[in-house]
Design a protein around this motif. Structure first.
Motif, PDB file in Angstrom:
ATOM      1  N   MET A  68       0.967  -1.209   0.317  1.00  0.00           N
ATOM      2  CA  MET A  68       0.274   0.572  -0.165  1.00  0.00           C
ATOM      3  C   MET A  68       0.868   0.904  -0.013  1.00  0.00           C
ATOM      4  SD  MET A  68      -3.398   0.393   2.248  1.00  0.00           S
ATOM      5  CE  MET A  68      -4.058  -1.189   2.511  1.00  0.00           C
ATOM      6  N   GLU A  69       0.782   2.563  -0.675  1.00  0.00           N
ATOM      7  CA  GLU A  69       0.821   3.348  -0.768  1.00  0.00           C
ATOM      8  C   GLU A  69       0.835   4.646   0.288  1.00  0.00           C
ATOM      9  OE1 GLU A  69       2.504   6.372  -4.822  1.00  0.00           O
ATOM     10  OE2 GLU A  69       2.433   4.795  -4.326  1.00  0.00           O
ATOM     11  N   ARG A  70       1.534   5.160   0.521  1.00  0.00           N
ATOM     12  CA  ARG A  70       0.481   6.391   1.482  1.00  0.00           C
ATOM     13  C   ARG A  70       0.986   7.540   0.714  1.00  0.00           C
ATOM     14  NH1 ARG A  70       4.546   8.052   6.904  1.00  0.00           N
ATOM     15  NH2 ARG A  70       3.049   6.191   7.349  1.00  0.00           N
ATOM     16  N   VAL A  71      -0.263   8.012   0.954  1.00  0.00           N
ATOM     17  CA  VAL A  71      -0.492   9.226   0.314  1.00  0.00           C
ATOM     18  C   VAL A  71      -0.854  10.661   1.599  1.00  0.00           C
ATOM     19  CG1 VAL A  71      -2.232  10.537  -1.000  1.00  0.00           C
ATOM     20  CG2 VAL A  71      -1.262   8.205  -1.582  1.00  0.00           C
ATOM     21  N   THR A  72      -0.588  11.821   1.130  1.00  0.00           N
ATOM     22  CA  THR A  72      -0.289  12.960   2.436  1.00  0.00           C
ATOM     23  C   THR A  72      -1.351  14.452   1.760  1.00  0.00           C
ATOM     24  OG1 THR A  72       1.664  12.655   3.210  1.00  0.00           O
ATOM     25  CG2 THR A  72       0.329  14.828   3.093  1.00  0.00           C
ATOM     26  N   LEU A  73      -2.148  13.948   2.262  1.00  0.00           N
ATOM     27  CA  LEU A  73      -2.670  15.063   1.775  1.00  0.00           C
ATOM     28  C   LEU A  73      -4.059  15.983   2.349  1.00  0.00           C
ATOM     29  CD1 LEU A  73      -7.424  13.686   1.776  1.00  0.00           C
ATOM     30  CD2 LEU A  73      -4.875  12.285   2.084  1.00  0.00           C
ATOM     31  N   ARG A  74      -4.452  17.150   2.573  1.00  0.00           N
ATOM     32  CA  ARG A  74      -5.730  18.227   3.342  1.00  0.00           C
ATOM     33  C   ARG A  74      -6.786  17.705   3.219  1.00  0.00           C
ATOM     34  NH1 ARG A  74      -1.179  21.905   5.021  1.00  0.00           N
ATOM     35  NH2 ARG A  74       0.583  21.206   4.365  1.00  0.00           N
ATOM     36  N   ILE A  75      -6.908  17.921   4.325  1.00  0.00           N
ATOM     37  CA  ILE A  75      -8.919  17.820   3.873  1.00  0.00           C
ATOM     38  C   ILE A  75      -8.924  19.051   5.075  1.00  0.00           C
ATOM     39  CG2 ILE A  75     -10.460  16.600   4.745  1.00  0.00           C
ATOM     40  CD1 ILE A  75      -9.186  13.841   3.831  1.00  0.00           C
ATOM     41  N   PRO A  76     -10.289  19.433   4.754  1.00  0.00           N
ATOM     42  CA  PRO A  76     -10.691  20.958   5.965  1.00  0.00           C
ATOM     43  C   PRO A  76     -10.956  19.946   7.227  1.00  0.00           C
ATOM     44  CG  PRO A  76     -12.182  20.369   3.986  1.00  0.00           C
ATOM     45  CD  PRO A  76     -10.783  19.430   3.778  1.00  0.00           C
ATOM     46  N   GLU A  77     -11.151  20.496   7.970  1.00  0.00           N
ATOM     47  CA  GLU A  77     -10.904  20.343   9.847  1.00  0.00           C
ATOM     48  C   GLU A  77     -12.409  20.149   9.897  1.00  0.00           C
ATOM     49  OE1 GLU A  77     -10.694  22.487  14.243  1.00  0.00           O
ATOM     50  OE2 GLU A  77      -9.124  23.333  12.617  1.00  0.00           O
ATOM     51  N   GLN A  78     -13.803  20.748   9.516  1.00  0.00           N
ATOM     52  CA  GLN A  78     -14.556  19.772   9.651  1.00  0.00           C
ATOM     53  C   GLN A  78     -14.726  18.758   8.519  1.00  0.00           C
ATOM     54  OE1 GLN A  78     -18.198  22.613   7.921  1.00  0.00           O
ATOM     55  NE2 GLN A  78     -18.975  21.471   8.819  1.00  0.00           N
ATOM     56  N   GLN A  79     -14.315  18.268   7.517  1.00  0.00           N
ATOM     57  CA  GLN A  79     -14.614  17.363   7.147  1.00  0.00           C
ATOM     58  C   GLN A  79     -14.040  15.860   8.513  1.00  0.00           C
ATOM     59  OE1 GLN A  79     -12.635  17.545   3.693  1.00  0.00           O
ATOM     60  NE2 GLN A  79     -15.388  18.246   2.545  1.00  0.00           N
ATOM     61  N   ILE A  80     -12.653  16.611   8.801  1.00  0.00           N
ATOM     62  CA  ILE A  80     -11.960  15.001   9.401  1.00  0.00           C
ATOM     63  C   ILE A  80     -12.503  14.735  10.430  1.00  0.00           C
ATOM     64  CG2 ILE A  80      -9.510  15.347  11.314  1.00  0.00           C
ATOM     65  CD1 ILE A  80      -8.873  14.270   7.813  1.00  0.00           C
ATOM     66  N   GLU A  81     -13.285  15.785  11.301  1.00  0.00           N
ATOM     67  CA  GLU A  81     -13.814  16.336  12.367  1.00  0.00           C
ATOM     68  C   GLU A  81     -15.248  14.552  12.179  1.00  0.00           C
ATOM     69  OE1 GLU A  81     -15.735  19.819  13.572  1.00  0.00           O
ATOM     70  OE2 GLU A  81     -12.737  20.477  14.545  1.00  0.00           O
ATOM     71  N   GLU A  82     -15.393  15.338  11.305  1.00  0.00           N
ATOM     72  CA  GLU A  82     -16.479  14.047  10.655  1.00  0.00           C
ATOM     73  C   GLU A  82     -15.939  12.818  10.618  1.00  0.00           C
ATOM     74  OE1 GLU A  82     -20.560  12.614  10.149  1.00  0.00           O
ATOM     75  OE2 GLU A  82     -20.104  14.336  11.121  1.00  0.00           O
ATOM     76  N   VAL A  83     -14.461  13.093  10.537  1.00  0.00           N
ATOM     77  CA  VAL A  83     -14.134  11.026   9.808  1.00  0.00           C
ATOM     78  C   VAL A  83     -14.265  10.479  11.223  1.00  0.00           C
ATOM     79  CG1 VAL A  83     -12.101   9.720   9.234  1.00  0.00           C
ATOM     80  CG2 VAL A  83     -14.159  11.922   7.350  1.00  0.00           C
ATOM     81  N   GLU A  84     -13.268  11.633  12.478  1.00  0.00           N
ATOM     82  CA  GLU A  84     -13.467  11.385  13.412  1.00  0.00           C
ATOM     83  C   GLU A  84     -14.261  10.518  14.307  1.00  0.00           C
ATOM     84  OE1 GLU A  84     -10.776  10.768  15.442  1.00  0.00           O
ATOM     85  OE2 GLU A  84      -9.382  11.051  13.655  1.00  0.00           O
ATOM     86  N   ARG A  85     -15.577  11.181  14.508  1.00  0.00           N
ATOM     87  CA  ARG A  85     -16.960  11.116  14.997  1.00  0.00           C
ATOM     88  C   ARG A  85     -17.151   9.330  13.797  1.00  0.00           C
ATOM     89  NH1 ARG A  85     -18.307  16.418  15.074  1.00  0.00           N
ATOM     90  NH2 ARG A  85     -18.696  16.408  12.737  1.00  0.00           N
ATOM     91  N   MET A  86     -16.642   9.003  12.541  1.00  0.00           N
ATOM     92  CA  MET A  86     -17.548   7.849  11.957  1.00  0.00           C
ATOM     93  C   MET A  86     -16.505   7.246  12.794  1.00  0.00           C
ATOM     94  SD  MET A  86     -18.361   9.090   8.225  1.00  0.00           S
ATOM     95  CE  MET A  86     -16.951   9.861   7.488  1.00  0.00           C
ATOM     96  N   VAL A  87     -15.141   7.566  13.010  1.00  0.00           N
ATOM     97  CA  VAL A  87     -14.563   6.084  13.707  1.00  0.00           C
ATOM     98  C   VAL A  87     -14.673   6.401  15.209  1.00  0.00           C
ATOM     99  CG1 VAL A  87     -11.824   5.928  14.398  1.00  0.00           C
ATOM    100  CG2 VAL A  87     -12.578   7.001  12.300  1.00  0.00           C
ATOM    101  N   GLU A  88     -15.272   7.191  15.928  1.00  0.00           N
ATOM    102  CA  GLU A  88     -15.398   7.071  17.539  1.00  0.00           C
ATOM    103  C   GLU A  88     -16.833   6.648  17.920  1.00  0.00           C
ATOM    104  OE1 GLU A  88     -16.061  11.169  18.688  1.00  0.00           O
ATOM    105  OE2 GLU A  88     -13.146  11.381  18.653  1.00  0.00           O
ATOM    106  N   THR A  89     -17.745   6.331  16.607  1.00  0.00           N
ATOM    107  CA  THR A  89     -19.470   5.245  16.894  1.00  0.00           C
ATOM    108  C   THR A  89     -18.766   3.771  16.539  1.00  0.00           C
ATOM    109  OG1 THR A  89     -19.649   6.126  14.758  1.00  0.00           O
ATOM    110  CG2 THR A  89     -20.502   7.947  16.414  1.00  0.00           C
ATOM    111  N   GLY A  90     -17.352   3.811  15.500  1.00  0.00           N
ATOM    112  CA  GLY A  90     -17.419   2.537  15.017  1.00  0.00           C
ATOM    113  C   GLY A  90     -17.491   2.053  13.684  1.00  0.00           C
ATOM    114  N   GLN A  91     -18.249   2.714  13.264  1.00  0.00           N
ATOM    115  CA  GLN A  91     -18.149   2.742  11.604  1.00  0.00           C
ATOM    116  C   GLN A  91     -16.871   2.492  10.673  1.00  0.00           C
ATOM    117  OE1 GLN A  91     -19.917   6.901  11.615  1.00  0.00           O
ATOM    118  NE2 GLN A  91     -21.294   5.296  10.526  1.00  0.00           N
TER     119      GLN A  91
END
Length: 60
Positions: free
Chosen positions: A1-24
């Motif tokens: 697998m290749e590593r990719v670095t990207l910039r994502i708006p903080e609001q979107q990362i927060e939503e992704v974090e919520r999905m991780v926290e809720t077990g999705q």
């Protein structure tokens, strides 16, 4: 697998974090990989639908 670095708006990362926290998803990386897979699947389905409309006789 290749590593990719990207910039994502903080609001979107927060939503992704919520999905991780809720077990999705087990982690942010898997959530983002899932989003990329979904995008690629949608594009492929759209492309296949266009090809079928252009040449309905060639549907395999």
């Amino acid at each position: 697998m290749e590593r990719v670095t990207l910039r994502i708006p903080e609001q979107q990362i927060e939503e992704v974090e919520r999905m991780v926290e809720t077990g999705q998803f087990p982690n942010r990386s898997e959530a983002i990989r899932s989003a990329v897979r979904e995008m690629l699947d949608e594009r492929a389905a759209h492309r296949d639908a266009q090809q079928t409309q252009e040449r309905p006789w060639a549907k395999v």
